[in-house]
Design an enzyme around this catalytic site. Sequence first.
Site, PDB file in Angstrom:
ATOM      1  N   LYS A   1     -21.782  12.819  62.853  1.00  0.00           N
ATOM      2  CA  LYS A   1     -21.667  12.105  61.581  1.00  0.00           C
ATOM      3  C   LYS A   1     -22.652  12.640  60.556  1.00  0.00           C
ATOM      4  CE  LYS A   1     -22.422   8.282  64.115  1.00  0.00           C
ATOM      5  NZ  LYS A   1     -22.420   6.875  64.464  1.00  0.00           N
TER       6      LYS A   1
ATOM      7  N   LYS B   1     -21.997  20.206  68.106  1.00  0.00           N
ATOM      8  CA  LYS B   1     -21.283  18.956  68.370  1.00  0.00           C
ATOM      9  C   LYS B   1     -20.715  18.373  67.064  1.00  0.00           C
ATOM     10  CE  LYS B   1     -23.691  15.315  69.164  1.00  0.00           C
ATOM     11  NZ  LYS B   1     -24.602  14.268  69.612  1.00  0.00           N
TER      12      LYS B   1
ATOM     13  N   LYS C   1     -33.711  14.289  66.755  1.00  0.00           N
ATOM     14  CA  LYS C   1     -33.717  13.445  65.552  1.00  0.00           C
ATOM     15  C   LYS C   1     -35.063  13.454  64.857  1.00  0.00           C
ATOM     16  CE  LYS C   1     -30.019  10.122  65.897  1.00  0.00           C
ATOM     17  NZ  LYS C   1     -29.674   8.714  65.696  1.00  0.00           N
TER      18      LYS C   1
HETATM   19  P1  TYM Z   1     -23.464   7.109  68.762  1.00  0.00           P
HETATM   20  O1  TYM Z   1     -23.293   6.036  67.750  1.00  0.00           O
HETATM   21  O2  TYM Z   1     -24.159   8.358  68.365  1.00  0.00           O
HETATM   22  O3  TYM Z   1     -22.062   7.533  69.335  1.00  0.00           O
HETATM   23  C1  TYM Z   1     -21.159   6.566  69.835  1.00  0.00           C
HETATM   24  C2  TYM Z   1     -20.367   7.122  70.995  1.00  0.00           C
HETATM   25  O4  TYM Z   1     -19.641   8.294  70.593  1.00  0.00           O
HETATM   26  C3  TYM Z   1     -19.923   9.360  71.497  1.00  0.00           C
HETATM   27  N1  TYM Z   1     -19.895  10.620  70.739  1.00  0.00           N
HETATM   28  C4  TYM Z   1     -19.162  11.676  71.090  1.00  0.00           C
HETATM   29  N2  TYM Z   1     -18.312  11.862  72.123  1.00  0.00           N
HETATM   30  C5  TYM Z   1     -17.705  13.070  72.199  1.00  0.00           C
HETATM   31  N3  TYM Z   1     -17.912  14.068  71.285  1.00  0.00           N
HETATM   32  C6  TYM Z   1     -18.748  13.919  70.247  1.00  0.00           C
HETATM   33  N4  TYM Z   1     -18.926  14.893  69.354  1.00  0.00           N
HETATM   34  C7  TYM Z   1     -19.427  12.670  70.119  1.00  0.00           C
HETATM   35  N5  TYM Z   1     -20.316  12.178  69.217  1.00  0.00           N
HETATM   36  C8  TYM Z   1     -20.595  10.923  69.611  1.00  0.00           C
HETATM   37  C9  TYM Z   1     -21.317   9.051  72.026  1.00  0.00           C
HETATM   38  O5  TYM Z   1     -21.548   9.721  73.251  1.00  0.00           O
HETATM   39  C10 TYM Z   1     -21.256   7.547  72.172  1.00  0.00           C
HETATM   40  O6  TYM Z   1     -20.625   7.182  73.395  1.00  0.00           O
HETATM   41  N6  TYM Z   1     -27.177   5.573  71.688  1.00  0.00           N
HETATM   42  C11 TYM Z   1     -25.765   5.383  71.389  1.00  0.00           C
HETATM   43  C12 TYM Z   1     -25.419   3.948  71.011  1.00  0.00           C
HETATM   44  C13 TYM Z   1     -25.832   2.914  71.989  1.00  0.00           C
HETATM   45  C14 TYM Z   1     -25.241   2.673  73.242  1.00  0.00           C
HETATM   46  C15 TYM Z   1     -25.952   1.548  73.776  1.00  0.00           C
HETATM   47  C16 TYM Z   1     -24.209   3.273  73.953  1.00  0.00           C
HETATM   48  C17 TYM Z   1     -26.832   2.011  71.830  1.00  0.00           C
HETATM   49  N7  TYM Z   1     -26.879   1.188  72.896  1.00  0.00           N
HETATM   50  C18 TYM Z   1     -25.621   1.060  75.028  1.00  0.00           C
HETATM   51  C19 TYM Z   1     -23.894   2.757  75.206  1.00  0.00           C
HETATM   52  C20 TYM Z   1     -24.592   1.662  75.728  1.00  0.00           C
HETATM   53  C21 TYM Z   1     -25.419   6.297  70.235  1.00  0.00           C
HETATM   54  O7  TYM Z   1     -26.241   6.687  69.469  1.00  0.00           O
HETATM   55  O8  TYM Z   1     -24.121   6.502  70.085  1.00  0.00           O
END
Ligand code: TYM
Length: 342
Positions: free
Chosen positions: A204, A201, A118
Amino acid sequence: MSETTFTPRVFSGIQPSGNLHLGNYLGALKRFVDWQAKDVETIYCMVDLHAITVWQDPVDLKKSTRELCAGFIAAGLDPEQSILINQSQVPEHAQLGWVFNCVARMGWMQRMTQFKDKAGKNAQNASLGLFGYPALMAADILVYHATHVPVGEDQKQHLELTRDIAAKFNHDYGVDFFPMTEPVIEGAATRVMSLRDGSKKMSKSDPSDASRINLTDDADAIAKKIRKAKTDPEALPSEEKGLEDRPEARNLVNIYAALNDQSVEQVLADVGGKQFSEFKPMLADLAVSKMAPISTEMARLMNEQDEIDRILTRGAERAREITAPILRKTYDIIGMVGPTTL
Ligand code: TYM
């Protein structure tokens, strides 16, 4: 020191940064719903404090947060059964996040691949929040003493760091206070890939909208994106090893399996030998039948903004019944003066 047994509790979060997509749904949201059906407390969070580690337009952030809440509910989360919260409305997340900034080491953070991705080439210009992001994430989880965290594969490293932070805190203060959280990375679609490039991957931030199925896409858009998805000229294999070196084929089979609650082996036993000209319409029908009702329900809920805001306020009240005593006890362990409630 005796081993504390922690009551099973599930926590996970998603960033309200727009373009919620099929990867978020299959890797996370759908599995949140599966956990809700089990006999365990479930807490799901819109992590708006994490979202502002990179620039967010204020008007868009409000819209994306409400849209994400609508997506949670449309996908099957019930605000009575699960606690649904917006991170900034539960101040103990940020408060414990600060404590963990003082536990985590610079070197640990520097190794985080998500930070490197990032921040890009100009890391000096990245926000301090982006660097400290994983400490706040550890706080999100540990402020509930959560034991299980369902996520996609890309969050694995952050969850390992969460365990490192918990272990260092427990060790430094000679307590057994924070649990060793289990990452739960399961199912056929822990890493959904771009529909345009099987080596990237689904994300968004991909500039190509055709690379992902958005949770807001209607039936026509979903079917069109699947019809246009990149594939190779071979027929589908009947065994998983036949998917080696075929990233696009593997991705579409994984998506089919996850949407249909099947294993990859089961899907290939059915579709092995078929050409993509036959498999893609099957996948499009399945994706439309599972995803289009979610987008319709999200659109309906987005017209009920007051109801969404009420759900988040109520969620925060319920959450704070858990987080306030855990934070207070943390402060007490550290040696901060204040009322001891535990
Ligand atoms: P974020 O918002 O990027 O993504 C949310 C969830 O979606 C999953 N994900 C995917 N799974 C499969 N294939 C993909 N292409 C894909 N893209 C995204 C992510 O693995 C995630 O589970 N850091 C985290 C948010 C967060 C969080 C937390 C998660 C903040 N605090 C505490 C768990 C526990 C994040 O950026 O997710």
